[in-house]
Design an enzyme around this catalytic site. Structure first.
Site, PDB file in Angstrom:
ATOM      1  CG  ASN A  13      -2.116   0.704   1.307  1.00 59.81           C
ATOM      2  OD1 ASN A  13      -2.697   0.858   2.366  1.00 59.81           O
ATOM      3  ND2 ASN A  13      -2.599   1.168   0.184  1.00 59.81           N
ATOM      4  CB  CYS A  74      -4.130   5.287   6.175  1.00 58.26           C
ATOM      5  SG  CYS A  74      -3.240   4.167   5.075  1.00 58.26           S
ATOM      6  CB  CYS A 208      -6.571  -2.121   3.199  1.00 53.66           C
ATOM      7  SG  CYS A 208      -7.509  -0.897   4.134  1.00 53.66           S
TER       8      CYS A 208
HETATM    9  N1  LIG Z   1      -9.118   4.297   1.750  1.00 54.76           N
HETATM   10  C1  LIG Z   1      -9.388   4.395   3.153  1.00 54.76           C
HETATM   11  C2  LIG Z   1      -8.266   5.036   3.928  1.00 54.76           C
HETATM   12  C3  LIG Z   1      -6.959   4.305   3.799  1.00 54.76           C
HETATM   13  C4  LIG Z   1      -6.942   2.919   4.455  1.00 54.76           C
HETATM   14  C5  LIG Z   1      -5.597   2.289   4.342  1.00 54.76           C
HETATM   15  N2  LIG Z   1      -5.050   2.018   3.104  1.00 54.76           N
HETATM   16  C6  LIG Z   1      -5.154   1.395   5.451  1.00 54.76           C
HETATM   17  O1  LIG Z   1      -4.059   0.805   5.324  1.00 54.76           O
HETATM   18  O2  LIG Z   1      -5.823   1.311   6.477  1.00 54.76           O
HETATM   19  C7  LIG Z   1     -10.672   5.176   3.421  1.00 54.76           C
HETATM   20  O3  LIG Z   1     -10.983   6.143   2.714  1.00 54.76           O
HETATM   21  O4  LIG Z   1     -11.365   4.821   4.365  1.00 54.76           O
END
Ligand SMILES: N[C@@H](CCC[C@H](N)C(=O)O)C(=O)O
Length: 270
Positions: A13, A74, A208
Protein backbone atom coordinates in the site's frame (compact mmCIF):
# COMPACT_ATOMS: atom_id res chain seq x y z
CA UNK A 1 6.57 25.22 -7.05
CA UNK A 2 9.04 22.38 -6.47
CA UNK A 3 7.83 19.92 -3.81
CA UNK A 4 10.22 17.59 -2.01
CA UNK A 5 8.57 14.24 -1.31
CA UNK A 6 9.38 10.76 -0.01
CA UNK A 7 7.90 7.55 -1.33
CA UNK A 8 7.10 4.78 1.17
CA UNK A 9 5.01 1.64 1.26
CA UNK A 10 3.48 -0.62 3.87
CA UNK A 11 2.94 -4.16 2.54
CA UNK A 12 2.51 -2.72 -0.97
CA UNK A 13 0.00 0.00 0.00
CA UNK A 14 2.05 2.98 -1.24
CA UNK A 15 2.26 6.60 -0.21
CA UNK A 16 3.74 9.96 -1.08
CA UNK A 17 5.00 11.48 2.19
CA UNK A 18 5.52 15.20 2.71
CA UNK A 19 7.07 16.98 5.66
CA UNK A 20 4.76 19.87 6.52
CA UNK A 21 5.94 20.52 10.07
CA UNK A 22 6.27 24.22 9.27
CA UNK A 23 2.75 24.27 7.74
CA UNK A 24 4.12 26.00 4.64
CA UNK A 25 2.29 23.55 2.37
CA UNK A 26 -1.39 23.68 1.68
CA UNK A 27 -1.97 21.11 -1.03
CA UNK A 28 -5.24 21.25 -2.94
CA UNK A 29 -7.36 18.19 -3.76
CA UNK A 30 -6.22 18.45 -7.41
CA UNK A 31 -2.54 18.64 -6.42
CA UNK A 32 -2.86 15.53 -4.21
CA UNK A 33 -4.68 13.70 -7.01
CA UNK A 34 -1.87 14.70 -9.39
CA UNK A 35 0.89 13.57 -7.01
CA UNK A 36 -0.83 10.17 -6.60
CA UNK A 37 -1.43 9.76 -10.36
CA UNK A 38 0.56 6.71 -11.52
CA UNK A 39 1.00 8.06 -15.05
CA UNK A 40 1.50 11.80 -14.60
CA UNK A 41 2.68 12.12 -10.99
CA UNK A 42 4.69 10.16 -8.41
CA UNK A 43 2.02 7.48 -8.15
CA UNK A 44 0.53 6.24 -4.86
CA UNK A 45 -2.62 5.00 -3.13
CA UNK A 46 -2.51 8.04 -0.85
CA UNK A 47 -0.57 10.95 0.59
CA UNK A 48 0.70 11.34 4.16
CA UNK A 49 1.51 14.78 5.55
CA UNK A 50 3.48 15.27 8.77
CA UNK A 51 2.18 18.28 10.69
CA UNK A 52 2.84 19.70 14.17
CA UNK A 53 0.77 18.17 16.97
CA UNK A 54 -1.96 20.22 18.61
CA UNK A 55 -2.78 18.12 21.68
CA UNK A 56 0.52 16.95 23.11
CA UNK A 57 1.46 14.04 20.82
CA UNK A 58 4.74 14.10 18.88
CA UNK A 59 3.11 14.88 15.50
CA UNK A 60 -0.18 15.27 13.67
CA UNK A 61 -1.02 12.67 11.01
CA UNK A 62 -2.93 13.78 7.91
CA UNK A 63 -3.98 11.21 5.34
CA UNK A 64 -5.44 11.81 1.87
CA UNK A 65 -6.67 9.12 -0.50
CA UNK A 66 -5.46 9.11 -4.13
CA UNK A 67 -8.62 11.03 -5.11
CA UNK A 68 -7.47 13.92 -2.88
CA UNK A 69 -10.13 13.38 -0.18
CA UNK A 70 -9.01 13.27 3.45
CA UNK A 71 -9.64 10.07 5.46
CA UNK A 72 -9.60 9.64 9.24
CA UNK A 73 -6.87 7.00 9.36
CA UNK A 74 -4.78 4.58 7.36
CA UNK A 75 -3.19 1.56 9.05
CA UNK A 76 -0.42 0.91 6.52
CA UNK A 77 0.15 4.66 6.28
CA UNK A 78 0.44 4.87 10.07
CA UNK A 79 3.32 2.38 10.05
CA UNK A 80 5.10 4.39 7.34
CA UNK A 81 4.35 7.58 9.27
CA UNK A 82 5.85 6.01 12.41
CA UNK A 83 9.02 5.01 10.58
CA UNK A 84 9.30 8.43 8.89
CA UNK A 85 8.69 10.55 11.98
CA UNK A 86 10.96 8.48 14.25
CA UNK A 87 13.78 9.34 11.83
CA UNK A 88 12.94 13.06 12.19
CA UNK A 89 13.32 12.96 15.98
CA UNK A 90 16.50 13.37 17.94
CA UNK A 91 18.00 10.02 18.88
CA UNK A 92 15.47 8.19 16.63
CA UNK A 93 13.22 6.92 19.43
CA UNK A 94 11.53 3.53 19.17
CA UNK A 95 8.09 4.98 19.97
CA UNK A 96 6.29 7.91 18.35
CA UNK A 97 2.77 9.23 19.01
CA UNK A 98 0.56 11.08 16.55
CA UNK A 99 -2.86 12.64 16.41
CA UNK A 100 -5.26 11.35 13.76
CA UNK A 101 -8.93 12.12 13.17
CA UNK A 102 -9.60 8.65 14.64
CA UNK A 103 -7.70 9.47 17.86
CA UNK A 104 -4.12 9.58 19.11
CA UNK A 105 -2.13 6.52 18.07
CA UNK A 106 1.34 5.20 18.86
CA UNK A 107 3.88 3.54 16.55
CA UNK A 108 6.54 1.32 18.03
CA UNK A 109 9.55 0.06 16.08
CA UNK A 110 9.73 -3.70 16.69
CA UNK A 111 12.84 -5.19 15.04
CA UNK A 112 12.32 -4.56 11.29
CA UNK A 113 8.57 -3.95 11.67
CA UNK A 114 6.36 -1.25 13.10
CA UNK A 115 3.50 -1.94 15.53
CA UNK A 116 0.59 0.50 15.63
CA UNK A 117 -1.59 0.80 18.73
CA UNK A 118 -4.90 1.34 16.94
CA UNK A 119 -8.02 3.22 18.03
CA UNK A 120 -10.81 1.17 19.61
CA UNK A 121 -13.09 -0.30 16.94
CA UNK A 122 -16.69 0.97 16.82
CA UNK A 123 -20.04 0.63 15.02
CA UNK A 124 -19.86 -3.19 14.84
CA UNK A 125 -22.73 -4.75 12.92
CA UNK A 126 -22.55 -8.50 12.36
CA UNK A 127 -25.29 -8.43 9.72
CA UNK A 128 -25.97 -5.21 7.84
CA UNK A 129 -28.71 -6.88 5.82
CA UNK A 130 -27.25 -5.38 2.63
CA UNK A 131 -27.22 -7.78 -0.33
CA UNK A 132 -25.09 -7.47 -3.46
CA UNK A 133 -26.33 -9.35 -6.57
CA UNK A 134 -23.91 -12.16 -7.46
CA UNK A 135 -22.03 -12.03 -4.14
CA UNK A 136 -22.69 -14.72 -1.57
CA UNK A 137 -22.01 -14.07 2.10
CA UNK A 138 -23.17 -11.79 4.91
CA UNK A 139 -22.02 -8.16 4.75
CA UNK A 140 -20.67 -7.27 8.19
CA UNK A 141 -19.50 -3.80 9.25
CA UNK A 142 -16.94 -2.35 11.65
CA UNK A 143 -15.08 0.96 11.88
CA UNK A 144 -11.41 0.38 12.74
CA UNK A 145 -10.40 4.02 12.20
CA UNK A 146 -12.22 4.12 8.85
CA UNK A 147 -15.37 2.22 7.76
CA UNK A 148 -15.06 -1.40 6.61
CA UNK A 149 -17.42 -4.05 5.30
CA UNK A 150 -16.15 -7.62 5.67
CA UNK A 151 -17.50 -10.57 3.66
CA UNK A 152 -16.16 -14.07 4.18
CA UNK A 153 -16.05 -15.88 0.83
CA UNK A 154 -15.29 -19.47 -0.18
CA UNK A 155 -13.19 -18.60 -3.25
CA UNK A 156 -11.00 -15.56 -2.52
CA UNK A 157 -8.87 -15.59 -5.73
CA UNK A 158 -12.02 -16.03 -7.82
CA UNK A 159 -13.91 -13.18 -6.09
CA UNK A 160 -14.51 -10.15 -8.30
CA UNK A 161 -13.08 -7.74 -5.73
CA UNK A 162 -13.32 -4.62 -7.87
CA UNK A 163 -16.85 -5.21 -9.19
CA UNK A 164 -18.33 -6.30 -5.86
CA UNK A 165 -16.12 -3.86 -3.91
CA UNK A 166 -17.45 -0.91 -5.90
CA UNK A 167 -21.05 -2.14 -5.46
CA UNK A 168 -20.56 -2.27 -1.67
CA UNK A 169 -18.63 1.02 -1.50
CA UNK A 170 -21.47 2.90 -3.26
CA UNK A 171 -24.40 0.97 -1.75
CA UNK A 172 -26.92 3.36 -0.21
CA UNK A 173 -26.77 1.34 3.02
CA UNK A 174 -23.32 2.86 3.65
CA UNK A 175 -24.00 6.37 2.36
CA UNK A 176 -23.06 9.16 2.67
CA UNK A 177 -19.53 8.30 3.88
CA UNK A 178 -19.26 5.11 1.83
CA UNK A 179 -17.09 2.24 2.99
CA UNK A 180 -14.04 0.16 2.17
CA UNK A 181 -14.88 -3.44 1.24
CA UNK A 182 -12.94 -6.54 2.28
CA UNK A 183 -13.23 -10.13 1.10
CA UNK A 184 -11.72 -12.70 3.43
CA UNK A 185 -11.23 -16.42 3.73
CA UNK A 186 -10.02 -18.59 6.61
CA UNK A 187 -6.81 -20.48 5.74
CA UNK A 188 -6.51 -22.10 9.19
CA UNK A 189 -7.77 -21.08 12.65
CA UNK A 190 -6.07 -17.75 13.41
CA UNK A 191 -4.80 -17.28 9.84
CA UNK A 192 -6.85 -15.53 7.15
CA UNK A 193 -6.25 -14.11 3.68
CA UNK A 194 -7.95 -10.94 2.50
CA UNK A 195 -8.45 -8.65 -0.49
CA UNK A 196 -9.56 -5.04 -0.12
CA UNK A 197 -11.32 -2.51 -2.36
CA UNK A 198 -10.45 0.94 -1.02
CA UNK A 199 -12.70 3.95 -0.92
CA UNK A 200 -10.87 6.98 -2.37
CA UNK A 201 -8.57 4.79 -4.48
CA UNK A 202 -11.64 3.21 -6.08
CA UNK A 203 -9.71 0.05 -6.78
CA UNK A 204 -8.27 -3.00 -5.10
CA UNK A 205 -5.00 -2.21 -3.31
CA UNK A 206 -2.14 -4.58 -2.42
CA UNK A 207 -2.95 -4.22 1.29
CA UNK A 208 -5.13 -2.23 3.69
CA UNK A 209 -4.14 -2.07 7.37
CA UNK A 210 -7.47 -1.01 8.86
CA UNK A 211 -9.08 -3.65 6.61
CA UNK A 212 -6.80 -6.35 8.04
CA UNK A 213 -7.83 -5.33 11.56
CA UNK A 214 -11.52 -5.40 10.57
CA UNK A 215 -11.23 -8.91 9.06
CA UNK A 216 -9.15 -10.30 11.95
CA UNK A 217 -11.65 -9.06 14.55
CA UNK A 218 -14.53 -10.56 12.53
CA UNK A 219 -12.64 -13.87 12.38
CA UNK A 220 -12.39 -13.77 16.15
CA UNK A 221 -16.07 -12.87 16.60
CA UNK A 222 -17.31 -15.55 14.19
CA UNK A 223 -14.87 -18.40 14.82
CA UNK A 224 -13.34 -17.61 18.21
CA UNK A 225 -9.76 -17.37 16.90
CA UNK A 226 -7.53 -15.98 19.67
CA UNK A 227 -5.11 -13.06 19.41
CA UNK A 228 -2.80 -12.68 17.52
CA UNK A 229 -4.29 -13.39 14.09
CA UNK A 230 -2.18 -13.60 10.94
CA UNK A 231 -3.43 -11.91 7.78
CA UNK A 232 -2.12 -12.60 4.25
CA UNK A 233 -2.61 -9.73 1.82
CA UNK A 234 -2.65 -9.47 -1.96
CA UNK A 235 0.85 -7.95 -2.05
CA UNK A 236 2.25 -11.19 -0.58
CA UNK A 237 3.00 -10.07 3.00
CA UNK A 238 1.64 -11.61 6.18
CA UNK A 239 0.87 -9.17 8.99
CA UNK A 240 -0.22 -9.69 12.58
CA UNK A 241 -3.23 -8.30 14.45
CA UNK A 242 -3.32 -8.36 18.25
CA UNK A 243 -6.25 -7.50 20.52
CA UNK A 244 -7.81 -7.91 23.95
CA UNK A 245 -11.51 -8.45 24.40
CA UNK A 246 -13.34 -6.19 26.87
CA UNK A 247 -16.90 -7.44 26.30
CA UNK A 248 -18.96 -9.64 23.94
CA UNK A 249 -18.25 -7.34 21.00
CA UNK A 250 -15.75 -4.78 22.32
CA UNK A 251 -11.97 -4.70 22.09
CA UNK A 252 -9.00 -2.82 23.44
CA UNK A 253 -5.23 -2.87 22.83
CA UNK A 254 -5.75 -3.54 19.13
CA UNK A 255 -2.40 -3.65 17.33
CA UNK A 256 -1.29 -3.92 13.71
CA UNK A 257 2.29 -5.13 13.10
CA UNK A 258 4.03 -5.13 9.74
CA UNK A 259 6.48 -3.36 7.45
CA UNK A 260 6.76 0.34 6.61
CA UNK A 261 9.55 0.99 4.12
CA UNK A 262 11.25 3.93 2.41
CA UNK A 263 11.46 3.55 -1.37
CA UNK A 264 12.92 6.80 -2.73
CA UNK A 265 12.76 10.58 -2.44
CA UNK A 266 12.66 13.31 -5.03
CA UNK A 267 11.32 16.65 -6.19
CA UNK A 268 8.30 17.26 -8.37
CA UNK A 269 6.86 20.41 -9.91
CA UNK A 270 3.30 21.03 -8.70
N1 LIG B 1 -9.12 4.30 1.75
C1 LIG B 1 -9.39 4.40 3.15
C2 LIG B 1 -8.27 5.04 3.93
C3 LIG B 1 -6.96 4.30 3.80
C4 LIG B 1 -6.94 2.92 4.46
C5 LIG B 1 -5.60 2.29 4.34
N2 LIG B 1 -5.05 2.02 3.10
C6 LIG B 1 -5.15 1.40 5.45
O1 LIG B 1 -4.06 0.81 5.32
O2 LIG B 1 -5.82 1.31 6.48
C7 LIG B 1 -10.67 5.18 3.42
O3 LIG B 1 -10.98 6.14 2.71
O4 LIG B 1 -11.36 4.82 4.37
Amino acid sequence: MLLHFYKMNGAGNDFVVVDNRDLSLSLTKDQIEHLCDRHRGVGADGLLAVEPAENGADFKFRYYNADGGEAEMCGNGARCFGRFTAALMEGEPERVTFETIAGTLAAELVEDDIRIAMSEPKDLNLDTGVEIPGLEGTLRFINTGVPHVVVFVADLPGTEAVRHGAAIRYNKGFAPAGTNANFATVLAPGHIAIRTYERGVEDETLACGTGMVACALMHHLLDGAPSPIKVDVKGGDTLEIGFEKTGETTFTNVTLTGPGDFVFEGDIEI
